[in-house]
Scaffold this motif. Sequence first.
Motif, short mmCIF file in Angstrom:
data_model
loop_
_atom_site.label_atom_id
_atom_site.label_comp_id
_atom_site.label_asym_id
_atom_site.label_seq_id
_atom_site.Cartn_x
_atom_site.Cartn_y
_atom_site.Cartn_z
N GLU A 84 0.84 -1.20 0.00
CA GLU A 84 0.00 0.00 0.00
C GLU A 84 0.87 1.25 0.00
O GLU A 84 0.64 2.21 0.73
N ALA A 85 1.91 1.23 -0.81
CA ALA A 85 2.85 2.34 -0.82
C ALA A 85 2.18 3.65 -1.21
O ALA A 85 2.55 4.73 -0.73
N ALA A 86 1.18 3.60 -2.08
CA ALA A 86 0.54 4.84 -2.53
C ALA A 86 -0.12 5.58 -1.37
O ALA A 86 -0.24 6.82 -1.40
N ALA A 87 -0.53 4.87 -0.31
CA ALA A 87 -1.18 5.51 0.83
C ALA A 87 -0.21 6.37 1.64
O ALA A 87 -0.64 7.17 2.48
N LEU A 88 1.08 6.21 1.39
CA LEU A 88 2.07 6.96 2.17
C LEU A 88 2.09 8.44 1.81
O LEU A 88 2.57 9.26 2.61
N GLU A 89 1.59 8.82 0.66
CA GLU A 89 1.58 10.24 0.28
C GLU A 89 0.74 11.04 1.28
O GLU A 89 1.16 12.11 1.75
N ALA A 90 -0.43 10.53 1.65
CA ALA A 90 -1.28 11.22 2.63
C ALA A 90 -0.63 11.22 4.02
O ALA A 90 -0.72 12.20 4.76
#
Length: 652
Positions: A541-547
């Motif tokens: 779930e790397a994309a969730a790290l932006e938030a």
Amino acid sequence: MLPGAMAAKEKTPARRSAAREQPVHVVLVPFSHPELGEIRIEDGLFAIGRREQPFASYGQAIAAAISRRHARIFCEGGAAYVADLASKNGTTVNGVAVRQKPQQLRSGDELRFGGDLAYRVELVVPPEAPARAPAVPCLTLMPERTDLGLQPVVLTRFPFLVSKADEAFSRYRDAYPHQVNYISRRHAHIFLKGGAPFVEDLGSTNGTFVDGRRLDEHAAALADGSLLAFGGTHFVYRVRIQEASESTLTHLAPPDEDGAPAPDLDKTTFVAAADSFLDIFCVDTPPPAETAEAADGETGEAAAPAVRPRPRWAIFLAELRSALGGGERRAVRRGRRWAAVGVAALGALVVWAYLAGAPQRDMTDLLARGEFAAAAAEAHAYLARHPEDAAVRALGTEALMRAEVPAWMAALDAGRFDRAGEVLASMQAQALPNPDAQGLIGALAAIGDLQRFVAERGGLEAPVPIYAADDALGALIRRWKEDPGARQRAFTRLSTFVPAFRDLYAQALSRLRKLESDDALYRSAIERLKGTIRARLDDNEAAALEAVFDEYAQKYPRLAGMEALRADLARYLALERDTRSGSRAALAARFEGERFATPAFREAAERLGASRLPAPEALEPHRALPELSGVPTADVLQARLALSGGRSDEGR
């Protein structure tokens, strides 16, 4: 004698002029127990006793050798004195016992109470007094009983000695001989402390009472309306306090609010001149006749003057002569020879004691003259031969700190941390035979490391790094929390030796609290952020790290390294896309070219590559082949895999 029954005690002109000399304050700097801190004496009278402050706070082990009513230090005529009050273990000045009479104190003197508690005396001239000195109270002793013919006593100068020999009380000897004899020759004295009147009993036989309570070794404050009694129930007075004025000797206060009339001026004793502390604190052992007289109230014959006790050495020689004496000449000669041997041995002992104390006296003199470096060098040389000498260790520690700490502080203030380290190294070498000084040097090193950490970090408000120097702050804080009691005592002693050190210590404590706050807030936030990054990468779930990064940047604006995290996240998301759409050969080249700045993304990329790329042994032979000019590396690697029979994404 003033008109009528008014009397004023007159002092010699020399004493009155001495009282106008410049005042002096006394500072006692401990060297037998340096951790206790210095004592500053600014009042005219200071009590030494195991129940007096600060001695009562020293603990039983230290205060046990001090009597409850041990000694008094007082200032008079621009000089300072100490008086021993017949204490059990004695008081000495420079090794000489203080006995019947007070001993004058001078800067550099060694003052010792009870044999173990030792101080170095420093005399300080206070700033000039204001043009208008504070008003001295006028204290009136109004007889509580009006049927005894007692006169009011008006005190306008202090101290005042209560004595049966004083005119204020001896005038009643014919009328009340028994009651006068209830008062001792040195019964009590009334003095000022902080501008307020106090009364202290001087060890009288029949006591001094304030509001019905017999005084012990402590002085008691006198308030307006206090009931003051000397020796029983006869000489009992009500205290009246008012500000002294020019008219005090001719006018008294009007009737008080209870309706009591003002005293008759013709039947009032005025005391307009002060007694001397030098007389008050002379030891006055009464003869047996007086003691019995004070105990039962009976009068007797005039007391014979006290016989001065013989010195111990005279008693020793007399006993020796008696033991060895006889009628025969041979015995007499033998006794003389033994007496000579005893005197010679005693002289040798005195010489040995004097020589043994020479290093301590020399260092005390050097400290008094401000020659701290010389005193430190002498202590170092002496302790190398006699490391067990506690008194010299204490003096050597003080000398070393006063000699070197100012230079060390100047280096820290200028940001020259290497220079500050050199000063500490020099101090450490000088303190090799002195463990007492080594402990203080360790405390200085802790402050130096703290100041250096703050400077190299960029100040207290500098960014807090996420991955760089993670443990430096935590290690620094843990060091300061080790044995805080010992560290506090060390800093207190250093402040005693070098007063300017107090400001540096206060600054260091303020900085430490700020760093602890940073550690509690940012360090925990950093650990949570690291855990979140690992969890998201493990769950793909790397994309969730932006938030997550946006939230932490807003909550913790001083976090340093957020840009590196964002850049690594972008690289990792690109790799994930390539693993789904690109060929394995192209992916291998892409993995070889990527470099991650943060550990979490580096480890995740390695796991991703291990699951998506061909085995390393399949790729290795093709890396050694010459590249085709103008052909991208990924295409070359793909072609070589096809020629060698290796599988590609398209082949599958």
